[in-house]
Write a protein that holds these residues in place. Sequence first.
Motif, mmCIF file in Angstrom:
data_model
loop_
_atom_site.group_PDB
_atom_site.id
_atom_site.type_symbol
_atom_site.label_atom_id
_atom_site.label_comp_id
_atom_site.label_asym_id
_atom_site.label_seq_id
_atom_site.Cartn_x
_atom_site.Cartn_y
_atom_site.Cartn_z
ATOM 1 N N ARG A 60 0.838 -1.206 0.000
ATOM 2 C CA ARG A 60 0.000 0.000 0.000
ATOM 3 C C ARG A 60 0.871 1.254 0.000
ATOM 4 N NH1 ARG A 60 -3.269 3.222 -2.021
ATOM 5 N NH2 ARG A 60 -4.349 4.669 -0.616
ATOM 6 N N LEU A 61 1.967 1.207 0.757
ATOM 7 C CA LEU A 61 2.901 2.334 0.785
ATOM 8 C C LEU A 61 3.515 2.550 -0.591
ATOM 9 C CD1 LEU A 61 4.395 4.502 2.395
ATOM 10 C CD2 LEU A 61 6.095 2.760 3.025
ATOM 11 N N VAL A 62 3.844 1.481 -1.272
ATOM 12 C CA VAL A 62 4.392 1.573 -2.632
ATOM 13 C C VAL A 62 3.393 2.259 -3.554
ATOM 14 C CG1 VAL A 62 5.065 0.235 -4.680
ATOM 15 C CG2 VAL A 62 5.957 -0.396 -2.424
ATOM 16 N N ARG B 204 18.061 -1.743 6.255
ATOM 17 C CA ARG B 204 18.514 -1.136 5.000
ATOM 18 C C ARG B 204 17.885 -1.832 3.792
ATOM 19 N NH1 ARG B 204 22.556 2.343 6.218
ATOM 20 N NH2 ARG B 204 23.687 2.019 8.173
ATOM 21 N N ASP B 205 17.605 -3.122 3.957
ATOM 22 C CA ASP B 205 16.994 -3.865 2.847
ATOM 23 C C ASP B 205 15.579 -3.364 2.574
ATOM 24 O OD1 ASP B 205 17.467 -5.936 0.918
ATOM 25 O OD2 ASP B 205 15.989 -7.162 1.987
ATOM 26 N N PHE B 206 14.868 -2.949 3.621
ATOM 27 C CA PHE B 206 13.528 -2.386 3.447
ATOM 28 C C PHE B 206 13.587 -1.170 2.542
ATOM 29 C CE2 PHE B 206 10.612 1.025 4.685
ATOM 30 C CZ PHE B 206 9.375 0.410 4.591
ATOM 31 N N TRP B 207 14.538 -0.274 2.787
ATOM 32 C CA TRP B 207 14.634 0.955 2.009
ATOM 33 C C TRP B 207 15.101 0.691 0.584
ATOM 34 C CZ3 TRP B 207 12.029 4.738 3.869
ATOM 35 C CH2 TRP B 207 11.846 4.830 5.251
ATOM 36 N N ARG B 208 15.978 -0.297 0.438
ATOM 37 C CA ARG B 208 16.424 -0.656 -0.915
ATOM 38 C C ARG B 208 15.261 -1.189 -1.743
ATOM 39 N NH1 ARG B 208 17.493 -5.190 -3.260
ATOM 40 N NH2 ARG B 208 17.406 -6.378 -1.317
ATOM 41 N N LYS B 209 14.460 -2.068 -1.148
ATOM 42 C CA LYS B 209 13.321 -2.640 -1.860
ATOM 43 C C LYS B 209 12.260 -1.584 -2.144
ATOM 44 C CE LYS B 209 13.795 -7.386 -0.171
ATOM 45 N NZ LYS B 209 13.209 -8.457 0.686
ATOM 46 N N LEU B 210 12.026 -0.693 -1.173
ATOM 47 C CA LEU B 210 11.032 0.361 -1.378
ATOM 48 C C LEU B 210 11.452 1.262 -2.541
ATOM 49 C CD1 LEU B 210 8.385 1.520 -0.230
ATOM 50 C CD2 LEU B 210 9.771 3.036 1.205
ATOM 51 N N SER B 211 12.724 1.557 -2.626
ATOM 52 C CA SER B 211 13.238 2.363 -3.727
ATOM 53 C C SER B 211 13.054 1.650 -5.060
ATOM 54 C CB SER B 211 14.724 2.668 -3.489
ATOM 55 O OG SER B 211 15.266 3.385 -4.572
ATOM 56 N N GLU B 212 13.370 0.368 -5.092
ATOM 57 C CA GLU B 212 13.239 -0.408 -6.334
ATOM 58 C C GLU B 212 11.786 -0.482 -6.790
ATOM 59 O OE1 GLU B 212 14.950 -4.161 -5.367
ATOM 60 O OE2 GLU B 212 17.030 -3.469 -5.590
ATOM 61 N N LYS B 213 10.866 -0.665 -5.843
ATOM 62 C CA LYS B 213 9.453 -0.844 -6.204
ATOM 63 C C LYS B 213 8.775 0.463 -6.596
ATOM 64 C CE LYS B 213 8.566 -5.043 -3.533
ATOM 65 N NZ LYS B 213 7.712 -5.702 -2.502
#
Length: 228
Positions: A3-5, A178-187
Amino acid sequence: MERLVEILREFSPEEINEIERNDRQFKALERLYERFKEREEEFYRLVLINALMSYQLQMKGEEYWEKFAEFFSNSKGMEDFEEFLKRFNRRFLSAKLKRLKKAIDCVSQIKVEQVRDAGQLVEELAKCMGQRKDSKTIVFAVKMLNYAVKVAEGDELEGLEEIAIPLDSRIGRISKDRDFWRKLSEKTGILQIKLDAIFWICQNEEHLKSLPEELRMKLEKVRERIFG
């Protein structure tokens, strides 16, 4: 996260740029640049050094950068940094004064006007400061230099996609992973240091009120999703 994405995908590049330009830290650099228009290299060096010293502050980060702009708009320059820290960044002062010498030496070795690649800058800063490339102050220094370049030249550094989000206390409230932010950026297709600007401003309710209504409403959606 999904939902955030969805919410974040609603932001256009123009809106993200507007968020950055409304950041109080960005506005502080705009005021400081008025004093250093003829000395851009020194302007960039001051910004980098202050970012490397931006930890364990005695006030909110926005206020600290406003004090920085005010102080150096009325000072001689880099030689006054120790006095600035003694007045506005006194926590663990002895350790900070030692770090200041290291930061000045480090930044003095870099030809800032020739470094336009964020990844290269991270490499150089991390090596000479003896820190990890994703350390908060290292990536924050790149974020703030990017702001400075936008202020002075209306442009941005290259290679910003390589830069991790600065994991400070505000961002850590959302996730320290940090993985959360990396994935959020990618998505979302939004660079991590651009996500940083979004999540910083959406946590400041007073600041939100000053933004145009449409942009404010989008940021309030982010705020509601994160904090309920």
